[in-house]
Design an enzyme around this catalytic site. Structure first.
Site, PDB file in Angstrom:
ATOM      1  N   TYR A 155      47.190  44.318  31.191  1.00  0.00           N
ATOM      2  CA  TYR A 155      47.717  43.137  31.637  1.00  0.00           C
ATOM      3  C   TYR A 155      48.242  42.524  30.165  1.00  0.00           C
ATOM      4  O   TYR A 155      49.389  42.014  30.183  1.00  0.00           O
ATOM      5  CB  TYR A 155      46.973  42.399  32.186  1.00  0.00           C
ATOM      6  CG  TYR A 155      47.235  40.973  32.559  1.00  0.00           C
ATOM      7  CD1 TYR A 155      47.778  40.724  33.652  1.00  0.00           C
ATOM      8  CD2 TYR A 155      46.862  39.742  32.035  1.00  0.00           C
ATOM      9  CE1 TYR A 155      48.521  39.617  34.473  1.00  0.00           C
ATOM     10  CE2 TYR A 155      47.058  38.574  32.567  1.00  0.00           C
ATOM     11  CZ  TYR A 155      47.950  38.536  33.565  1.00  0.00           C
ATOM     12  OH  TYR A 155      48.356  37.208  34.240  1.00  0.00           O
ATOM     13  N   LYS A 159      52.242  41.322  29.541  1.00  0.00           N
ATOM     14  CA  LYS A 159      52.478  40.163  29.137  1.00  0.00           C
ATOM     15  C   LYS A 159      53.026  39.873  27.586  1.00  0.00           C
ATOM     16  O   LYS A 159      54.040  39.018  27.576  1.00  0.00           O
ATOM     17  CB  LYS A 159      51.166  39.025  29.359  1.00  0.00           C
ATOM     18  CG  LYS A 159      50.762  39.016  30.751  1.00  0.00           C
ATOM     19  CD  LYS A 159      51.923  38.733  31.709  1.00  0.00           C
ATOM     20  CE  LYS A 159      51.468  38.290  33.145  1.00  0.00           C
ATOM     21  NZ  LYS A 159      52.330  38.228  33.979  1.00  0.00           N
TER      22      LYS A 159
HETATM   23  P1  NAP Z   1      48.800  35.656  42.887  1.00  0.00           P
HETATM   24  O1  NAP Z   1      48.214  34.409  43.632  1.00  0.00           O
HETATM   25  O2  NAP Z   1      47.761  36.640  42.740  1.00  0.00           O
HETATM   26  O3  NAP Z   1      50.392  35.723  43.493  1.00  0.00           O
HETATM   27  C1  NAP Z   1      50.953  36.950  43.078  1.00  0.00           C
HETATM   28  C2  NAP Z   1      52.264  37.026  43.802  1.00  0.00           C
HETATM   29  O4  NAP Z   1      53.084  38.214  43.415  1.00  0.00           O
HETATM   30  C3  NAP Z   1      52.280  37.173  45.195  1.00  0.00           C
HETATM   31  O5  NAP Z   1      53.060  36.527  45.952  1.00  0.00           O
HETATM   32  C4  NAP Z   1      52.503  38.740  45.343  1.00  0.00           C
HETATM   33  O6  NAP Z   1      53.254  39.127  46.698  1.00  0.00           O
HETATM   34  C5  NAP Z   1      53.726  39.035  44.211  1.00  0.00           C
HETATM   35  N1  NAP Z   1      53.505  40.317  44.000  1.00  0.00           N
HETATM   36  C6  NAP Z   1      52.274  41.188  43.441  1.00  0.00           C
HETATM   37  N2  NAP Z   1      52.853  42.393  42.964  1.00  0.00           N
HETATM   38  C7  NAP Z   1      53.965  42.426  43.753  1.00  0.00           C
HETATM   39  C8  NAP Z   1      55.073  43.560  43.782  1.00  0.00           C
HETATM   40  N3  NAP Z   1      54.862  44.745  43.254  1.00  0.00           N
HETATM   41  N4  NAP Z   1      56.365  43.317  44.304  1.00  0.00           N
HETATM   42  C9  NAP Z   1      56.649  41.915  44.727  1.00  0.00           C
HETATM   43  N5  NAP Z   1      55.622  41.052  44.792  1.00  0.00           N
HETATM   44  C10 NAP Z   1      54.495  41.207  44.135  1.00  0.00           C
HETATM   45  O7  NAP Z   1      49.156  35.355  41.357  1.00  0.00           O
HETATM   46  P2  NAP Z   1      49.219  33.962  40.560  1.00  0.00           P
HETATM   47  O8  NAP Z   1      47.995  33.580  40.003  1.00  0.00           O
HETATM   48  O9  NAP Z   1      50.194  33.062  41.228  1.00  0.00           O
HETATM   49  O10 NAP Z   1      50.046  34.507  39.300  1.00  0.00           O
HETATM   50  C11 NAP Z   1      51.533  34.374  39.323  1.00  0.00           C
HETATM   51  C12 NAP Z   1      52.011  34.845  37.693  1.00  0.00           C
HETATM   52  O11 NAP Z   1      51.338  34.108  36.860  1.00  0.00           O
HETATM   53  C13 NAP Z   1      51.451  36.461  37.635  1.00  0.00           C
HETATM   54  O12 NAP Z   1      52.583  37.007  36.884  1.00  0.00           O
HETATM   55  C14 NAP Z   1      50.128  36.043  36.596  1.00  0.00           C
HETATM   56  O13 NAP Z   1      50.104  37.335  35.970  1.00  0.00           O
HETATM   57  C15 NAP Z   1      50.653  35.015  35.912  1.00  0.00           C
HETATM   58  N6  NAP Z   1      49.455  34.374  35.239  1.00  0.00           N
HETATM   59  C16 NAP Z   1      48.566  33.735  36.249  1.00  0.00           C
HETATM   60  C17 NAP Z   1      47.466  32.985  35.879  1.00  0.00           C
HETATM   61  C18 NAP Z   1      46.542  32.588  36.622  1.00  0.00           C
HETATM   62  O14 NAP Z   1      45.426  31.966  35.931  1.00  0.00           O
HETATM   63  N7  NAP Z   1      46.458  32.522  37.952  1.00  0.00           N
HETATM   64  C19 NAP Z   1      47.174  33.041  34.294  1.00  0.00           C
HETATM   65  C20 NAP Z   1      48.183  33.482  33.568  1.00  0.00           C
HETATM   66  C21 NAP Z   1      49.347  34.104  34.058  1.00  0.00           C
HETATM   67  P3  NAP Z   1      52.360  39.091  47.953  1.00  0.00           P
HETATM   68  O15 NAP Z   1      51.975  37.750  48.309  1.00  0.00           O
HETATM   69  O16 NAP Z   1      53.302  39.917  48.949  1.00  0.00           O
HETATM   70  O17 NAP Z   1      51.138  39.760  47.850  1.00  0.00           O
END
Ligand code: NAP
Length: 249
Positions: A155, A159
């Site tokens: 990851y 990133k």
């Molecule tokens: P999340 O709630 O798990 O949602 C992830 C989203 O990405 C979902 O809509 C999922 O689709 C979609 N997705 C995953 N794999 C995919 C694929 N192969 N093709 C198409 N869509 C895909 O994640 P989040 O926390 O909102 O994170 C969003 C971004 O922020 C990510 O890149 C994550 O790495 C980054 N981020 C998050 C955090 C945190 O604390 N949450 C911190 C740092 C960075 P489905 O709905 O269809 O499953």
């Protein structure tokens, strides 16, 4: 921030969490939003919520890790929409584990979903932006890509790769008035973090590293992202903005 009603955006991972908040925030500013996620149900629900609130949206289920599927989807979209001016690469997954226990499959899945997806979508959508001499690309990276994080070799490499890609594309596209920036969230309350946010012991430990002593909301990331997509952010490119309660300073 002025409204940008004449713009169209594509947001990946718009079905849940941060991507959903970004899609809804852009839509509130008048942007037409193409909501991409892996499952048709989740992007469909976000698009429906935007339309119910008076906005404009379309849902599109596509696996962002699949380059051929992304190219085909983009080709179809560019026939339907005269311009896709804004691209937010937000879809991401984690498959954590210490290096010696990490399988090659988990390495590849995380690199392909988080990093290669940015290459696929940018390649597919940036050419019309260059012709239009206007574009905004925002890549949602992570503090793990800045600081590293034990248990997240795949990851944090993905990133960090997004940060390198952001800076390079900012240089390649600058003469075409396309800005490319990255937003690096810290710990944000979404499905991705539920496990430790809801565990008082783990969350107390995690929050020791966060000067603001609380988890962030998806809206915190959406607000920064929407600003970077706006007309007013036109002189900002190649930058990484940590939205992390002070964690990575
Ligand atoms: P999340 O709630 O798990 O949602 C992830 C989203 O990405 C979902 O809509 C999922 O689709 C979609 N997705 C995953 N794999 C995919 C694929 N192969 N093709 C198409 N869509 C895909 O994640 P989040 O926390 O909102 O994170 C969003 C971004 O922020 C990510 O890149 C994550 O790495 C980054 N981020 C998050 C955090 C945190 O604390 N949450 C911190 C740092 C960075 P489905 O709905 O269809 O499953």
């Amino acid at each position: 921030m002025s409204t940008f009603t004449h713009r169209t955006a594509l947001v990946t991972g718009a079905g849940r969490g941060i991507g959903k908040a970004i899609a809804e925030t852009l839509a509130r500013h008048g942007v037409t939003v193409i909501c991409v996620s892996k499952s048709a149900d989740s992007c469909g629900a976000t698009a429906a919520a935007i339309v119910a609130a008076g906005g404009k949206a379309k849902a599109l289920a596509v696996d962002v890790a699949d380059g051929a599927a992304v190219a085909a989807a983009a080709e179809g979209l560019l026939k339907e929409f005269p311009a896709i001016d804004i691209l937010v690469n937000n879809a991401g997954i984690t498959k954590d584990g210490l290096l010696f226990r990490m399988s090659a499959e988990d390495w590849n899945d995380v690199i392909n979903t988080n990093l290669s997806s940015c290459f696929h979508w940018t390649k597919a959508l940036a050419r019309p932006m260059t012709r239009a001499r206007w574009g905004r690309i925002v890549n949602i990276t992570s503090v793990s890509g800045i600081m590293g994080n034990a248990g997240q070799a795949n990851y944090s490499a993905a990133k960090a790769g997004m940060i390198g890609l952001t800076k390079t594309l900012a240089r390649e596209f600058a003469s075409r008035n396309i800005t490319v920036n990255a937003v690096a969230p810290g710990f944000i309350k979404t499905d991705m973090t539920t496990e430790f946010v809801n565990n008082p012991e783990i969350s107390a430990k995690v929050l020791e590293a966060v000067p603001l002593k609380r988890f962030g909301e998806a809206a915190d990331i959406a607000n920064m992202t929407a600003f970077l997509c706006s007309e007013e952010a036109g002189y900002i490119t190649g930058q990484v903005f940590a939205v992390d309660g002070g964690m990575a300073m």
